[in-house]
Design a protein around this motif. Structure first.
Motif, PDB file in Angstrom:
ATOM      1  N   SER A 153      90.460  54.208 105.553  1.00  0.00           N
ATOM      2  CA  SER A 153      89.730  54.399 104.295  1.00  0.00           C
ATOM      3  C   SER A 153      90.043  53.153 103.241  1.00  0.00           C
ATOM      4  N   SER A 196      86.890  51.000 102.198  1.00  0.00           N
ATOM      5  CA  SER A 196      86.764  51.046 100.595  1.00  0.00           C
ATOM      6  C   SER A 196      86.691  49.678  99.670  1.00  0.00           C
ATOM      7  N   ILE A 206      79.777  50.455  97.386  1.00  0.00           N
ATOM      8  CA  ILE A 206      80.262  51.765  97.297  1.00  0.00           C
ATOM      9  C   ILE A 206      79.946  52.458  96.328  1.00  0.00           C
ATOM     10  N   CYS A 252      88.761  51.075  92.073  1.00  0.00           N
ATOM     11  CA  CYS A 252      88.812  52.198  93.142  1.00  0.00           C
ATOM     12  C   CYS A 252      89.910  52.869  92.666  1.00  0.00           C
ATOM     13  N   PHE A 255      78.338  55.233 100.899  1.00  0.00           N
ATOM     14  CA  PHE A 255      79.708  55.012 101.577  1.00  0.00           C
ATOM     15  C   PHE A 255      79.473  56.080 102.869  1.00  0.00           C
ATOM     16  N   VAL A 297      85.153  55.396  91.900  1.00  0.00           N
ATOM     17  CA  VAL A 297      84.707  54.050  91.748  1.00  0.00           C
ATOM     18  C   VAL A 297      84.446  53.787  90.139  1.00  0.00           C
ATOM     19  N   TRP A 313      83.383  59.409  96.294  1.00  0.00           N
ATOM     20  CA  TRP A 313      83.382  59.855  97.506  1.00  0.00           C
ATOM     21  C   TRP A 313      84.645  60.750  98.051  1.00  0.00           C
ATOM     22  N   TYR A 370      87.766  59.212  96.205  1.00  0.00           N
ATOM     23  CA  TYR A 370      87.927  57.943  95.861  1.00  0.00           C
ATOM     24  C   TYR A 370      86.927  57.625  94.687  1.00  0.00           C
TER      25      TYR A 370
END
Length: 894
Positions: A44, A48, A6, A589, A10, A643, A618, A641
């Motif tokens: 999702s 993820s 990720i 995340c 992604f 990270v 993302w 999202y």
């Protein structure tokens, strides 16, 4: 430190598509167990988690294969695909030295994220402060896995797998229904022809303020009963002196407008005398308990006839309702002695709340006030029967903890009945079904409501509630044989040691979007009565705890500034806790979605102060476009999202030195996001992550003066960079020098928000990014301010006065004038305007016109005008050559 998948890639487009598709999936889906607001999609969440726990690809070939695998893994139909799930689990184990990674969600809410962690074989931990959420988590992540599957042997059948929990919930749910029906079934009688009532349509009433009239006015938004292509039924309001009667008409008999009711935005017109009541007068009658209600119609169905049947309510219907009212009082007194708590919830609707507070305007101050007498009777009867079912199971020798699990699901069926049987439910005429209380994240006042029959064998009844619950239980039982660890605690104080988790994947509260505690009080009061004694750890407080809830609530905290500060302080504490419990190689995340930059300021500050820094981000589409376009104000389609890793170095940087890196990183990611179809407001928000990937690398980013660079200043740089990038992409031209700032703003606005209203501060920031001061623009330009909202006017909204002034200061002014003239078929005058303003052969002008045409949605009126105007481009040039300018004034047509 090894990068995860990720952090390098992604499949946004594919996972977004699956996340959106999931909104239409019902049977077995987590959303059907119990209402919870703003749950993340399973697609999702699954994608993820897998991508965060597996390594980055070695080469391009592997990247493409793994991206395709993630795409397949995220599909709903593959959620129980043994081969795919086993492969995902195996790869996660291999990446984590053969041990299941410990994964925490400290804001677990409705349980989507921890359910997917459990599915993928992780050692899963889920916590939430809200007791309703914790019970949902237990029924999602603990009970189905613990009690849901057993193998039994039989001489004839060999070995067979059964689900005892499913069987007992089904069995005792049926017992509860039968016992309740024996007691109160007579209050929902069938018609003499065997037609069974689905429910009853009611209208709240107020008295006409005209002393010579005094009619009891039914408050109805519209009078449709069924509104389908091949089935149209409505009732007519018939004034008779100072009384009102009704008649039902079908098809061609409908010679009146059923869209016209008696009330709009709390303002009422009396059908008898035509007098009006203001919204203040209407509210006053409700607050003084002078308002009433009237049963209008009964909806039925018959085993031998197709579709729903409608008839007017009769005196007999009303008599039966009054009998139910009398029985309610007897039962209330009886249960008060047994329960030592008011059977009908008398807890106050929190006056400090944001969303449910409007109920107070209409005298609805207690949670029990949201139900009419027969609805209250049904709910307390079901609650009593669930309690009796618990007692019977214990007498029959069932295990105590197992019984607790069984009745917890039965209590959820009561919650589903409360959701489908309050005075905030309406009859959805386009589909002929009941629309439940929480159609959105609020409790809006409903004037004409629908009362459900709990055993209608149709929409929303007890059997329907049980069927939804049983289907999702079956799915949960198949997800894993391992239980998650479910805990009630605040995310600001986690009961775990330092460096304990391999990953934290979570979806924290979205600033001021959802006031979970206030809304979940609606269910808390019923759960407390049904199973509060069994879950005494969860239901010991009078209501859902609110003081520690991480939400920006200006009503609760006194004003916007204090509410923002509270949210920022609390979310920072929770991010610091994530930092503390995450191990040094761990990954976090964090999902966030909010349209306002104010909310993003708080999140950026919290991240910077927590010691976490972004390694990737993302934007994933998680909201349906139909839901978004139905709103008048701007909304996001994407969740971001983010990270994160733990910052291990304390570095300082100067802003002017890293600015080029930030801009380059933003542009690099925007290229990808543009190609993935991210657009509008989502595009601006999606750039925050890439900027933070550079900015957050440093403990401190400073100006040359030594002063720290604020999140606000970072967001200004992001907006400016994105604005310039978006304009060059929309115009298909890297040169913007020939286009004035006002026109740039107009084009960006149409691309970002189109015709919706936007909060002043966000509008101001967008204007600032292109170099204009918004407060100088409204009143005489295309920008309009209404209270705290800004809207941008399209050509026709600017109207005749704008055209007659003949003063066009920007390119967009010229364009709007041309569109209005095009609509009047004044082609020669268009040519004059273009010639006099220097735009007839100005390629930048025509690029702008084309670009606006392309960004507007299909069906938009300005788009249609632009297309017509652009089609005639060559003719304006030819006309101009023929015009004798000395004989024409600007707005004469030859």
């Amino acid at each position: 430190m090894k990068k995860s998948f990720i952090e390098s890639d992604f499949p946004i487009k594919e996972v977004s598509a699956e996340s959106l598709r999931e909104k239409n999936i019902r049977h077995g889906h987590i959303s059907t167990l119990h209402i919870w607001w703003a749950r993340r999609p399973l697609a999702s969440s699954r994608a993820s988690i897998y991508a965060a726990l597996t390594p980055e690809p070695k080469d391009e070939e592997e990247r493409l294969k793994r991206a395709q695998f993630i795409s397949n893994l995220s599909k709903w139909e593959n959620s129980l695909n043994k081969n795919l799930i086993e492969r995902a689990r195996k790869e996660i184990l291999e990446a984590n030295n053969g041990k299941p990674p410990k994964v925490l969600d400290p804001f677990a809410g409705g349980g989507a994220i921890p359910l997917e962690a459990l599915r993928l074989g992780c050692e899963t931990y889920a916590s939430d402060l809200n007791p309703v959420a914790v019970l949902i988590l237990k029924c999602t992540l603990e009970y189905p896995q613990k009690y849901g599957k057993k193998k039994v042997k039989g001489a004839l059948i060999g070995e067979k797998e059964i689900n005892p929990l499913l069987e007992d919930v089904s069995k005792w749910g049926q017992w509860v229904l039968e016992e309740a029906k024996k007691e109160i079934g007579r209050f929902y009688p069938s018609d003499p022809d065997g037609s069974i009532p689905v429910g009853y349509i009611w209208a709240r009433t107020v008295k006409c303020g005209n002393p010579s009239c005094g009619a009891e006015i039914p408050l109805v938004r519209q009078t449709w009963l069924a509104k389908k292509d091949k089935k149209k039924i409505a009732y007519r309001i018939i004034p008779k002196g100072n009384r009102i009667e009704f008649e039902i008409k079908e098809g061609n008999e409908i010679d009146f407008d059923p869209e016209t009711g008696t009330i709009s935005r709390a303002k009422v017109i009396c059908p008898c005398c035509g007098s009006g009541l203001s919204d203040k007068e209407v509210r006053k009658q409700f607050q003084q308990a002078k308002a009433g209600q009237r049963m209008v119609a009964v909806v039925l169905h018959h085993a031998k006839r197709q579709g729903k049947i409608y008839r007017l309510a009769t005196e007999k219907d009303l008599e039966i309702f009054k009998e139910a009212e009398k029985y309610l009082e007897k039962k209330r007194q009886k249960l008060l002695k047994e329960w030592e708590i008011a059977p009908v919830p008398d807890e106050p609707i929190d006056p400090n709340s944001v969303k449910p507070r409007s109920m107070w305007l209409y005298g609805i101050t207690k949670w029990g006030d949201l139900f009419n007498s027969r609805q209250k009777l049904a709910l307390i009867t079901f609650t009593e029967k669930v309690s009796q079912a618990h007692k019977k199971m214990m007498e029959q020798g069932y295990d105590k903890e197992y019984v607790k699990a069984v009745v917890s699901y039965l209590a959820f069926a009561i919650d589903r009945q409360a959701d489908y049987n309050s005075t905030l439910c309406i009859w959805a005429v386009s589909g002929e079904f009941i629309a439940h209380t929480f159609g959105r994240q609020a409790l809006p006042m409903i004037w004409d409501y629908f009362e459900l029959s709990p055993w209608s064998e149709a929409t929303g009844d007890w059997n329907s509630a049980m069927e939804w619950i049983l289907r999702v239980m079956e799915h949960f039982s198949a997800v894993s044989r391992e239980c998650a660890t479910v805990t009630q605690c605040s995310a600001t104080s986690l009961p775990y040691p330092d460096n304990y988790f391999d990953a934290v994947v979570t979806d924290p509260p979205y600033y001021d979007n959802v006031n979970y505690a206030e809304l979940s009080d609606f269910f808390y009061v019923w759960l407390k009565r049904a199973i509060g004694d069994l879950h005494s750890d969860l239901f010991s407080t009078p209501m859902v705890p609110k003081t520690e809830e991480i939400v920006s609530n200006p009503v609760r905290h006194g004003n916007d500034k204090k509410a923002k500060q509270f949210f920022e302080d609390m979310i920072t504490k929770s991010f610091k806790e994530i930092y503390r419990v995450l191990n040094s190689e761990g990954i976090a995340c964090i999902v966030f979605a909010h349209k306002s930059t104010e909310a993003w300021e708080t999140i950026i500050n919290a991240l910077l102060n927590s010691g976490l820094y972004l390694t990737a981000s993302w934007p994933v589409h998680t909201e349906m476009k139909a839901r978004l376009t139905a709103k008048e104000t701007a909304s996001l389609a994407s969740s971001i999202y983010m990270v994160c890793r733990k910052r291990t170095e304390n570095k300082t940087a100067y802003f002017n030195e890293i600015k080029p890196q930030i801009e380059a990183k933003i542009k690099e990611k925007l290229d990808q996001f543009w190609n993935e179809g991210i657009a509008g407001a989502d595009f601006f928000i999606s750039a925050i992550g890439p900027a933070m990937e550079v900015f957050g690398n440093y403990e401190s980013v400073e100006k040359l003066s030594g002063e720290k660079v604020s999140a606000k200043e970072l967001l200004e740089l992001i907006r400016k960079t994105v604005s310039e990038y978006a304009l060059t992409k929309i115009l298909k031209n890297p040169q913007l020098s020939g286009i004035d700032e006002e026109t740039r703003f107009y084009l960006l606005w149409r691309w970002t928000y189109n015709g919706v209203k936007v909060h002043f501060d966000d509008a101001r920031k967008l204007a600032q990014a292109v170099g204009i001061e918004i407060s100088e623009e409204w009143g005489n330009g295309f920008i309009r301010k209404e209270k705290e909202f800004i809207s941008v006017l399209e050509a026709r909204e600017r109207g005749k006065n704008f055209l007659e002034k003949g003063k066009f200061e920007s390119m967009v002014d010229v364009l709007h004038a041309c569109l209005l003239l095009w609509e009047q078929n004044k082609r020669k005058t268009i040519a004059e305007v273009l010639e006099e303003t220097g735009n007839l052969n100005n390629s930048a002008f025509w690029q702008v016109a084309q670009a606006i045409s392309e960004v507007l949605p299909e069906g938009d009126k300005e788009k249609q005008m632009l297309q017509g105007f652009l089609y005639g481009r060559e003719s304006y040039c030819k006309m101009e050559m023929k015009i004798d300018k000395s004989q024409k004034t600007l707005f004469e047509e030859g």
